[in-house]
Design a protein around this motif. Structure first.
Motif, PDB file in Angstrom:
ATOM      1  N   GLY A  30       0.820  -1.213   0.000  1.00  0.00           N
ATOM      2  CA  GLY A  30       0.000   0.000   0.000  1.00  0.00           C
ATOM      3  C   GLY A  30       0.850   1.258   0.000  1.00  0.00           C
ATOM      4  O   GLY A  30       0.575   2.205  -0.749  1.00  0.00           O
ATOM      5  N   VAL A  31       1.877   1.271   0.820  1.00  0.00           N
ATOM      6  CA  VAL A  31       2.779   2.424   0.875  1.00  0.00           C
ATOM      7  C   VAL A  31       3.509   2.597  -0.455  1.00  0.00           C
ATOM      8  O   VAL A  31       3.644   3.713  -0.971  1.00  0.00           O
ATOM      9  N   ALA A  32       3.988   1.467  -1.032  1.00  0.00           N
ATOM     10  CA  ALA A  32       4.756   1.528  -2.276  1.00  0.00           C
ATOM     11  C   ALA A  32       3.890   1.972  -3.449  1.00  0.00           C
ATOM     12  O   ALA A  32       4.310   2.806  -4.266  1.00  0.00           O
ATOM     13  N   VAL A  33       2.679   1.444  -3.553  1.00  0.00           N
ATOM     14  CA  VAL A  33       1.788   1.781  -4.671  1.00  0.00           C
ATOM     15  C   VAL A  33       1.390   3.259  -4.625  1.00  0.00           C
ATOM     16  O   VAL A  33       1.311   3.927  -5.666  1.00  0.00           O
ATOM     17  N   ASN A  34       1.150   3.769  -3.429  1.00  0.00           N
ATOM     18  CA  ASN A  34       0.777   5.178  -3.287  1.00  0.00           C
ATOM     19  C   ASN A  34       1.974   6.123  -3.326  1.00  0.00           C
ATOM     20  O   ASN A  34       1.800   7.347  -3.204  1.00  0.00           O
ATOM     21  N   GLU A  35       3.175   5.546  -3.467  1.00  0.00           N
ATOM     22  CA  GLU A  35       4.415   6.327  -3.616  1.00  0.00           C
ATOM     23  C   GLU A  35       4.567   7.363  -2.499  1.00  0.00           C
ATOM     24  O   GLU A  35       4.921   8.527  -2.734  1.00  0.00           O
ATOM     25  N   ILE A  36       4.305   6.892  -1.288  1.00  0.00           N
ATOM     26  CA  ILE A  36       4.532   7.763  -0.125  1.00  0.00           C
ATOM     27  C   ILE A  36       6.017   8.069   0.007  1.00  0.00           C
ATOM     28  O   ILE A  36       6.412   9.163   0.423  1.00  0.00           O
ATOM     29  N   PRO A  40      10.352  -0.018  -3.239  1.00  0.00           N
ATOM     30  CA  PRO A  40       9.686  -0.629  -4.393  1.00  0.00           C
ATOM     31  C   PRO A  40       8.500  -1.496  -3.978  1.00  0.00           C
ATOM     32  O   PRO A  40       8.369  -1.875  -2.808  1.00  0.00           O
ATOM     33  N   THR A  41       7.649  -1.808  -4.938  1.00  0.00           N
ATOM     34  CA  THR A  41       6.494  -2.660  -4.664  1.00  0.00           C
ATOM     35  C   THR A  41       6.935  -4.111  -4.453  1.00  0.00           C
ATOM     36  O   THR A  41       8.003  -4.526  -4.911  1.00  0.00           O
ATOM     37  N   ILE A  42       6.088  -4.892  -3.773  1.00  0.00           N
ATOM     38  CA  ILE A  42       6.383  -6.297  -3.493  1.00  0.00           C
ATOM     39  C   ILE A  42       6.554  -7.080  -4.791  1.00  0.00           C
ATOM     40  O   ILE A  42       7.458  -7.912  -4.915  1.00  0.00           O
ATOM     41  N   ASN A  43       5.697  -6.801  -5.780  1.00  0.00           N
ATOM     42  CA  ASN A  43       5.779  -7.567  -7.030  1.00  0.00           C
ATOM     43  C   ASN A  43       7.081  -7.307  -7.775  1.00  0.00           C
ATOM     44  O   ASN A  43       7.639  -8.211  -8.399  1.00  0.00           O
ATOM     45  N   ARG A  44       7.623  -6.091  -7.676  1.00  0.00           N
ATOM     46  CA  ARG A  44       8.926  -5.805  -8.308  1.00  0.00           C
ATOM     47  C   ARG A  44      10.041  -6.570  -7.599  1.00  0.00           C
ATOM     48  O   ARG A  44      10.950  -7.104  -8.246  1.00  0.00           O
ATOM     49  N   ILE A  45       9.968  -6.644  -6.278  1.00  0.00           N
ATOM     50  CA  ILE A  45      10.991  -7.366  -5.512  1.00  0.00           C
ATOM     51  C   ILE A  45      10.939  -8.858  -5.840  1.00  0.00           C
ATOM     52  O   ILE A  45      11.981  -9.478  -6.096  1.00  0.00           O
ATOM     53  N   ILE A  46       9.736  -9.429  -5.848  1.00  0.00           N
ATOM     54  CA  ILE A  46       9.584 -10.855  -6.144  1.00  0.00           C
ATOM     55  C   ILE A  46      10.034 -11.152  -7.567  1.00  0.00           C
ATOM     56  O   ILE A  46      10.694 -12.175  -7.821  1.00  0.00           O
ATOM     57  N   LYS A  47       9.700 -10.268  -8.498  1.00  0.00           N
ATOM     58  CA  LYS A  47      10.100 -10.451  -9.897  1.00  0.00           C
ATOM     59  C   LYS A  47      11.620 -10.439 -10.036  1.00  0.00           C
ATOM     60  O   LYS A  47      12.206 -11.262 -10.748  1.00  0.00           O
ATOM     61  N   SER A  48      12.288  -9.523  -9.332  1.00  0.00           N
ATOM     62  CA  SER A  48      13.748  -9.442  -9.369  1.00  0.00           C
ATOM     63  C   SER A  48      14.383 -10.691  -8.760  1.00  0.00           C
ATOM     64  O   SER A  48      15.351 -11.237  -9.297  1.00  0.00           O
ATOM     65  N   LEU A  49      13.816 -11.144  -7.624  1.00  0.00           N
ATOM     66  CA  LEU A  49      14.336 -12.341  -6.966  1.00  0.00           C
ATOM     67  C   LEU A  49      14.161 -13.563  -7.847  1.00  0.00           C
ATOM     68  O   LEU A  49      15.076 -14.387  -7.979  1.00  0.00           O
ATOM     69  N   TYR A  50      13.000 -13.678  -8.469  1.00  0.00           N
ATOM     70  CA  TYR A  50      12.724 -14.806  -9.364  1.00  0.00           C
ATOM     71  C   TYR A  50      13.699 -14.813 -10.546  1.00  0.00           C
ATOM     72  O   TYR A  50      14.239 -15.867 -10.916  1.00  0.00           O
ATOM     73  N   ALA A  51      13.946 -13.630 -11.120  1.00  0.00           N
ATOM     74  CA  ALA A  51      14.872 -13.529 -12.253  1.00  0.00           C
ATOM     75  C   ALA A  51      16.286 -13.938 -11.847  1.00  0.00           C
ATOM     76  O   ALA A  51      16.969 -14.660 -12.586  1.00  0.00           O
ATOM     77  N   ALA A  52      16.726 -13.503 -10.654  1.00  0.00           N
ATOM     78  CA  ALA A  52      18.072 -13.845 -10.184  1.00  0.00           C
ATOM     79  C   ALA A  52      18.207 -15.348  -9.947  1.00  0.00           C
ATOM     80  O   ALA A  52      19.257 -15.938 -10.223  1.00  0.00           O
ATOM     81  N   ILE A  53      17.119 -15.967  -9.455  1.00  0.00           N
ATOM     82  CA  ILE A  53      17.148 -17.410  -9.225  1.00  0.00           C
ATOM     83  C   ILE A  53      17.182 -18.168 -10.552  1.00  0.00           C
ATOM     84  O   ILE A  53      17.961 -19.107 -10.735  1.00  0.00           O
ATOM     85  N   MET A  54      16.348 -17.753 -11.494  1.00  0.00           N
ATOM     86  CA  MET A  54      16.266 -18.438 -12.783  1.00  0.00           C
ATOM     87  C   MET A  54      17.548 -18.279 -13.595  1.00  0.00           C
ATOM     88  O   MET A  54      17.943 -19.179 -14.334  1.00  0.00           O
ATOM     89  N   GLU A  55      18.212 -17.141 -13.448  1.00  0.00           N
ATOM     90  CA  GLU A  55      19.490 -16.929 -14.140  1.00  0.00           C
ATOM     91  C   GLU A  55      20.618 -17.753 -13.518  1.00  0.00           C
ATOM     92  O   GLU A  55      21.665 -17.946 -14.131  1.00  0.00           O
ATOM     93  N   GLY A  56      20.406 -18.205 -12.310  1.00  0.00           N
ATOM     94  CA  GLY A  56      21.405 -19.026 -11.637  1.00  0.00           C
ATOM     95  C   GLY A  56      22.343 -18.263 -10.730  1.00  0.00           C
ATOM     96  O   GLY A  56      23.073 -18.869  -9.933  1.00  0.00           O
ATOM     97  N   GLN A  57      22.326 -16.935 -10.831  1.00  0.00           N
ATOM     98  CA  GLN A  57      23.248 -16.129 -10.017  1.00  0.00           C
ATOM     99  C   GLN A  57      22.958 -16.287  -8.528  1.00  0.00           C
ATOM    100  O   GLN A  57      23.866 -16.524  -7.733  1.00  0.00           O
TER     101      GLN A  57
END
Length: 261
Positions: A26-32, A39-56
């Protein structure tokens, strides 16, 4: 009954994490705050998922776990040997208690300048910090466990012809298992924090790096989302080890045998 307690524990944890995640989103979406630092939760999860899938992320996680595994083994057996020597020699016991009183309060990172002078900045230096973080709480708990063993147990061992080493191996160590495991849990948590800190300071070790190095890289490139992803991985590993690995060991040993302290 135990299963219900565990279920309630995990349900409560999931509930509070969910509430925290909703508030964060809520705080992230409203850009308080600036999206760069919040950052938003979905951006964090997306970044983590990408790092895992890349193998790094997997590669650096394995590196960190391998380092802490070596440090745990060295620290554990060093603590067991030193504690056993305390039983054999009162003089050594007094010496070791004095050393623990002086060295135990020192964080491994505080010794970093000396470690760099003595060992350099390679894997040995990181393992030294891990061992330092593990060994002293392990020693304190093992010695407390040895002191808690009733004298009658030792006398029975002598009646059956056990020498000092046999009494330590067959009576004192098994009887002190709850204390040993408690020391290992404290040592693990301290070592995990020390490892991440050391990796962030030393950077890559021998061309390889762990989760601390991953976060350090993300900081350099101002990748805040990646930093949060690395922190989540550190938290997940810490919780998994505490809640599953150590809990499994406790359930199969001290709780099963009625040895809880």
């Amino acid at each position: 009954m135990k299963n219900k307690v565990l279920q309630n524990k995990y349900i409560n944890r999931i509930l509070w994490i969910s509430i925290f995640a909703v508030l964060w989103q809520g705080v992230a979406v409203n850009e308080i705050f600036d999206p760069m630092i919040f950052p938003t939760i979905n951006r964090i999860i997306k970044s983590l998922y990408a790092a895992i899938m890349e193998g790094q992320m997997i590669q650096e996680t394995v590196f960190s776990l391998a380092m802490i595994g070596k440090g745990l083994v060295i620290g554990f057996f060093s603590a067991m040997i030193l504690s056993s020597l305390c039983i054999v020699s009162r003089t050594f016991h007094g010496l070791l208690e004095s050393i623990i009183a002086v060295v135990h309060p020192l964080p491994g990172i505080a010794l970093l300048p000396l470690i760099i002078l003595w060992i350099g900045t390679g894997k040995k230096a990181v393992i030294f910090i891990i061992v330092h973080s593990i060994m002293w709480p392990m020693l304190l708990n093992i010695l407390a466990g040895f002191k808690a063993v009733p004298k009658e147990y030792k006398e029975v061992g002598r009646i059956f012809g056990l020498n000092q080493i046999g009494i330590i191996r067959l009576i004192m160590i098994p009887r002190s298992l709850p204390y040993i495991l408690a020391g290992l849990k404290i040592g693990w948590s301290r070592a995990w924090r020390a490892l991440i800190s050391a990796e962030m300071i030393f950077g890559a070790v021998g061309g390889e790096g762990g989760l601390g190095w991953y976060i350090f890289q993300k900081r350099i490139y101002m990748d805040t989302v990646g930093i949060y992803g690395g922190l989540i991985m550190i938290i997940v590993i810490g919780v998994f080890v505490e809640d599953f690995i150590f809990s499994m060991i406790e359930n199969r040993t001290i709780k099963k045998w009625g040895m809880s302290i």
